[in-house]
Motif scaffolding. Structure first.
Motif, PDB file in Angstrom:
ATOM      1  N   THR A 135       0.826  -1.210   0.000  1.00  0.00           N
ATOM      2  CA  THR A 135       0.000   0.000   0.000  1.00  0.00           C
ATOM      3  C   THR A 135       0.860   1.259   0.000  1.00  0.00           C
ATOM      4  O   THR A 135       0.655   2.178  -0.806  1.00  0.00           O
ATOM      5  N   LEU A 159       2.932   1.815  -3.238  1.00  0.00           N
ATOM      6  CA  LEU A 159       2.127   2.361  -4.324  1.00  0.00           C
ATOM      7  C   LEU A 159       1.869   3.848  -4.109  1.00  0.00           C
ATOM      8  O   LEU A 159       1.918   4.640  -5.054  1.00  0.00           O
ATOM      9  N   SER A 177       5.048   5.706  -4.938  1.00  0.00           N
ATOM     10  CA  SER A 177       5.312   5.827  -6.367  1.00  0.00           C
ATOM     11  C   SER A 177       4.471   6.925  -7.008  1.00  0.00           C
ATOM     12  O   SER A 177       4.855   7.490  -8.033  1.00  0.00           O
ATOM     13  N   LYS A 178       3.315   7.245  -6.392  1.00  0.00           N
ATOM     14  CA  LYS A 178       2.492   8.330  -6.920  1.00  0.00           C
ATOM     15  C   LYS A 178       3.106   9.693  -6.628  1.00  0.00           C
ATOM     16  O   LYS A 178       3.024  10.614  -7.437  1.00  0.00           O
ATOM     17  N   SER A 197       9.550   4.662  -6.787  1.00  0.00           N
ATOM     18  CA  SER A 197       9.245   4.128  -5.469  1.00  0.00           C
ATOM     19  C   SER A 197      10.519   3.673  -4.774  1.00  0.00           C
ATOM     20  O   SER A 197      11.460   3.192  -5.408  1.00  0.00           O
ATOM     21  N   VAL A 240       1.026  -4.527 -10.957  1.00  0.00           N
ATOM     22  CA  VAL A 240       0.560  -3.769  -9.800  1.00  0.00           C
ATOM     23  C   VAL A 240      -0.828  -3.218 -10.091  1.00  0.00           C
ATOM     24  O   VAL A 240      -1.052  -2.598 -11.136  1.00  0.00           O
ATOM     25  N   VAL A 266      -3.097  -0.598  -8.654  1.00  0.00           N
ATOM     26  CA  VAL A 266      -3.107   0.512  -7.705  1.00  0.00           C
ATOM     27  C   VAL A 266      -4.468   0.648  -7.044  1.00  0.00           C
ATOM     28  O   VAL A 266      -4.577   0.894  -5.838  1.00  0.00           O
ATOM     29  N   ASN A 280      -4.792  -2.113  -4.460  1.00  0.00           N
ATOM     30  CA  ASN A 280      -3.656  -2.273  -3.539  1.00  0.00           C
ATOM     31  C   ASN A 280      -3.112  -3.697  -3.557  1.00  0.00           C
ATOM     32  O   ASN A 280      -2.876  -4.314  -2.511  1.00  0.00           O
TER      33      ASN A 280
END
Length: 599
Positions: free
Chosen positions: A483, A486, A489-490, A495, A505, A507, A510
């Motif tokens: 979680t 992810l 990485s946003k 990441s 993945v 998103v 999750n």
């Protein structure tokens, strides 16, 4: 003196983005690195049964057919080796120990020691798979119990502990004693020949950072999150230096604590049971401690963002032991703090139960000699730390427990050995520089007090700094890491958790599916990790499930809050809060809740 403060401040202003071990300021060159990491990975993890396999539960696999005992391509088959310790459990497709070693490498430690069990024949292949290469030029390659590797220019030493090591203190004592063996080999019976301290397993002047093999250290995933290893090294280094320049008592130990307190919408603390209902990590009663910290300040260097306030451990007791009513008389629990602990300069004392000890301990070099002398100590956290917390106010001599005028020959020899080690400690920095006889040190009235400190991570940084030592904590780590990775990485271009190449993945859900896995039609997956080479049948629903490598999930399976170990299989099953052992086939159509399936 202002010059001292200005000089130290300039040093700490120059901290790198990833703070970590580095040479102490204004110190003479010492043999070996400043910090050495010791990963204790010699237990298989009884609390994680049936996910782990130890020598206590190997009989099940001895009765399996040869065909089923083969190792499948791309995944570790525990049954082949009949041993699967907890530090090899997968986390986002990689063993726990891979994540831990990578964190130590990022913190720029020069030597990493991994202590494993004598029957462990799977950890070394796992490290080689990680990229470790054997070091053929090491002078220690002839030493029993030790194998030497290089990984990313870092020295990696694997020590197989003998079967008579009864605890973590025994393990550290065994590793540190290997320098005597090296000295004997190099000297070859000759006296007066210099020994290269860099060739010792643990150099005599190095501080030792001890970590459990099931520790997860991803506090830096969060906004402004702390690098746990680097921050602990900075706190320990700074207070060691203050002791060297007589700005405070010498430092023995720095403990890493996490803040695991949670509050409801009204700002009231949540109970452990309420944390689990909200998807958080609930601690077991046996793992909750009552910890008292006092803030201390030095006279010369005040607190600032570069110099975090030192938190001295005044109290550290198990909540269960304090509240336990052995006599069944219904007495109210009593928390007692000896007066001697309240006499030292301090501003205030905070006593809380929502600080969590993750057993990341940073010992000063002289403490290893104390552990060497106190052979009755077996456990670092329960015995060594407790001895240091209590003995820091009484002094170093009180910790040794030397008895005067003993008539017993064995006890007298033991006292003489302790006096010899005590004399070595007190005649060297940070306690003293003048040479005194051991008898005069023992008879003197000087007590030589010292410090036991703690660094508390911020609450946000504490969410992914914990031990995956139980099934609930392991499942929490698997879900939370995916979680937060992810989310990370946003917010960033890359990441800070690297997934395996080829991983898929999701998103929105999750979830992560690792390479070479196939999903059937109408499959719903949420908050789950699907391992490598996994087959998921049609019309399956998985919610908060950890699926390890080479698992076969048949059609119409409903799986919730469960863990499926390597090479197991389920078909038309409805499982909730269940764990399936490696290589086990759950009978078709099984419905279970809170069960462990292990044959």
């Amino acid at each position: 003196m202002n010059s001292v403060r200005e000089k130290m401040t300039s040093i700490y202003r120059a901290r790198s983005e990833s703070p970590g071990p580095r040479p102490p300021p204004n110190s003479q060159t010492t043999p070996g690195p400043e910090f050495v990491a010791v990963i204790l990975a010699a237990t298989h993890g009884t609390n994680l049964y049936p996910l782990t396999i130890g020598k206590d539960n190997q009989d099940y696999f001895n009765n399996m057919s040869d065909d089923k005992l083969q190792q499948d391509e791309g995944g570790l088959s525990p049954s082949t080796d009949k041993y699967l310790p907890k530090h090899l459990l997968p986390l986002a497709g990689k063993p726990l120990i891979h994540h831990l070693i990578n964190q130590l490498i990022e913190a720029t430690l020069e030597i990493i020691i991994v202590a494993i069990a004598s029957e462990d024949n799977v950890t070394i292949p796992c490290l080689i798979e990680m990229g470790a290469k054997r070091n053929q030029n090491d002078n220690w390659k002839q030493i029993d119990f030790v194998e030497f590797f290089i990984i990313q220019n870092i020295a990696l030493k694997v020590v197989k502990l003998p079967s008579d090591c009864g605890g973590s203190a025994d393990a550290l004592r065994f590793i540190s004693s290997m320098k005597q063996k090296q000295e004997k080999q190099q000297l070859g019976g000759e006296e007066g020949k210099d020994v290269d301290e860099k060739d010792n397993i643990i150099p005599s002047q190095s501080h030792v950072m001890v970590l459990p093999g099931d520790l997860v250290l991803y506090g830096n995933l969060y906004d402004d999150g702390e690098n746990a290893i680097g921050t602990l090294a900075d706190v320990h280094r700074r207070n060691c230096h203050l002791g060297m320049i007589k700005e405070g008592p010498p430092l023995a130990l720095t403990v890493l604590l996490t803040d695991v307190g949670e509050k409801d919408e009204n700002g009231l603390p949540l109970k452990e049971s309420a944390k689990a209902k909200k998807g958080g990590m609930a601690r077991e009663d046996a793992h909750i401690e009552i910890i008292g910290l006092s803030e201390i300040r030095t006279s010369r260097i005040s607190s600032s963002s570069y110099f975090p306030n030192a938190q001295r451990i005044i109290l550290k007791e198990s909540k269960y032991n304090i509240e336990n009513d052995d006599d069944n008389v219904g007495e109210s629990p009593k928390l007692t703090i000896p007066k001697v602990r309240l006499h030292s300069p301090m501003n205030q004392i905070l006593i809380r139960t929502d600080w969590n000890d993750v057993h990341l301990l940073c010992f000063s070099p002289w403490v290893l000699k104390l552990i060497e002398a106190k052979t009755q100590l077996k456990d670092l956290s329960k015995e060594v730390v407790a001895l240091l917390v209590e003995g820091q106010f009484k002094g170093v001599k009180a910790c040794f427990g030397i008895k005067k005028n003993s008539a017993d020959e064995k006890e007298k020899k033991d006292n003489d050995d302790k006096k010899l080690i005590l004399g070595q400690i007190l005649n060297e920095a940070p306690f003293g520089h003048q040479k005194e006889s051991n008898d005069s040190i023992i008879e003197s009235s000087k007590e030589y007090p010292f410090l036991v400190l703690a660094h508390v991570l911020q609450h946000e940084s504490s969410k992914l700094v914990l031990r995956a030592r139980t099934v609930p904590s392991y499942m929490y780590v698997c879900k939370e890491l995916v979680t937060q990775a992810l989310m990370d990485s946003k917010s960033t271009s890359k990441s800070r958790v690297s997934f395996l190449d080829g991983a898929t993945v999701d998103v929105a859900k999750n979830s992560i599916t690792l390479p070479n896995s196939s999903l059937g039609d109408k499959v719903q997956i949420r908050s789950s990790t699907i391992g490598k080479n996994v087959t998921v049948g049609n019309r399956c629903r998985l919610n908060n499930v950890v699926v390890m490598d080479n698992v076969n999930i048949g059609d119409d399976c409903i799986l919730q809050n469960s863990v499926l170990s390597t090479n197991c299989s389920v078909d038309h099953c409805n499982l909730n809060e269940c764990q399936v052992a490696p290589n086990h086939a759950v009978p078709r159509g099984t419905k279970g809740k809170g069960e462990s399936y292990s044959g």
